[in-house]
Design an enzyme around this catalytic site. Structure first.
Site: not given
Length: 343
Positions: A257, A231, A214
């Site tokens: 994410e 992005d 993560d």
């Protein structure tokens, strides 16, 4: 089982073609797909949508068919393997028809040539009753079969387009379109296969490791630099993970994410070394961005990771839950680290 599926698919295809003829539908890949799904009878939303539309209109035009296809076939979560079997069934049936038509055309042409030679051999004698009509009818049959062969060739071209479209749909259903990594669906399918293999072959050599990762403080990046920059960060991290994933492994993005690496048949110590290498590679990334004041900067990102391996008798869901627990420990322990939870 494969033979039975082929027979079932062929029967569905025949029903689909009959429906297309009944409603005057053009022979187009999208129409093949929606009417095949309609004939299968399992996609109730599609069936109801088509029935409602046809109750008020004479036929489905291309624009309506395209909309139905996108909403109820592409967007319905239809099994990509089923779509491929449908395409293969159409190709197989058309191939058989085309081969039969080719043989019939060759036989008719040969028969017509024989009749013509026989007619020429009469040399002005009294013609046999009905011979000229037979010759003319044979020529008409040959012409009709040639026309059928041309139309079948066009249909086979359309089926080729359909296969390409179904391949694209299957790819989209298994790919995260932003990063190009596998998506959650692809990950879950591969994980299920790994768990099944481990259960049948034994954990000794087939226990997969699962690494969950993560991005740290990703919301802060989006809030500070905008979602476009966010992005770019996701794509940069995805590229680093993909580059470091072994050939038999799978890197996937399963959430905003959140990423996973599925590592089949990799021992936990080796998986931990790989996780540290990937964590270090991501930490070295520098993603260019503009500051809120218009200046230029480079964003550094880090990953928190949780690593575990499949235990005897476990399900894929249990494996994911333990990897997620390890990830949480990395987050609560200061981030930018790998936590291993063996069992």
């Amino acid at each position: 089982m494969r033979h039975t599926e082929s027979i079932d698919s062929t029967e569905v295809l025949k029903q689909a073609v009959q429906l297309m003829r009944r409603h005057g539908t053009s022979m187009h890949p999208v129409h093949y797909a929606i009417w095949y799904e309609y004939a299968r009878g399992e996609n109730l939303d599609l069936r109801n949508a088509i029935d409602r539309y046809l109750s008020q209109h004479l036929h489905l035009d291309d624009a309506v068919a395209e909309a139905l296809h996108k909403r109820h076939v592409v967007g319905s979560g239809t099994d990509p393997a089923m779509l491929r079997r449908m395409s293969d069934s159409v190709s197989s049936v058309l191939g058989q028809i085309a081969d039969s038509a080719a043989r019939a055309g060759d036989q008719t042409a040969a028969y017509g040539s024989s009749l013509s030679r026989f007619q020429d051999g009469l040399n002005g004698r009294e013609p046999l009753p009905g011979l000229e009509e037979i010759v003319a009818t044979t020529r008409q049959m040959h012409s009709a079969i040639q026309d059928l062969q041309r139309r079948l060739a066009d249909s086979r071209d359309e089926i080729g387009q359909l296969r390409d479209e179904l391949d694209r749909v299957r790819l989209e259903t298994l790919t995260d379109m932003l990063t190009g990594l596998a998506n959650r669906r692809a990950f879950e399918q591969r994980l299920a296969a790994c768990v099944t293999l481990a259960a049948s072959a034994g954990l000794h050599s087939h226990a997969p490791c699962l690494l969950m990762a993560d991005l740290d403080h990703f919301k802060r990046i989006n809030d500070t630099y905008g979602h476009g920059t966010g992005d770019q960060v996701l794509c940069a991290v995805a590229a680093a993970l993909k580059a470091g994933t072994p050939e038999q492994g799978l890197a996937a993005r399963i959430g905003g994410e959140e990423f996973v690496l599925l590592l089949p048949a990799m021992q936990l110590p080796a998986a931990r070394m790989l996780a540290e290498q990937l964590r270090h590679a991501v930490a070295q990334l520098r993603v260019p961005a503009r500051t809120p004041t218009g200046g230029e900067t480079a964003i550094q990102v880090t990953l928190s990771m949780g690593l575990t391996t499949l235990q005897r008798g476990e399900t894929g869901r249990q494996l994911i839950e333990r990897a997620d627990q390890a990830l949480y420990q990395s987050k609560s322990g200061g981030r930018d680290r790998v936590t291993v939870k063996a069992g």
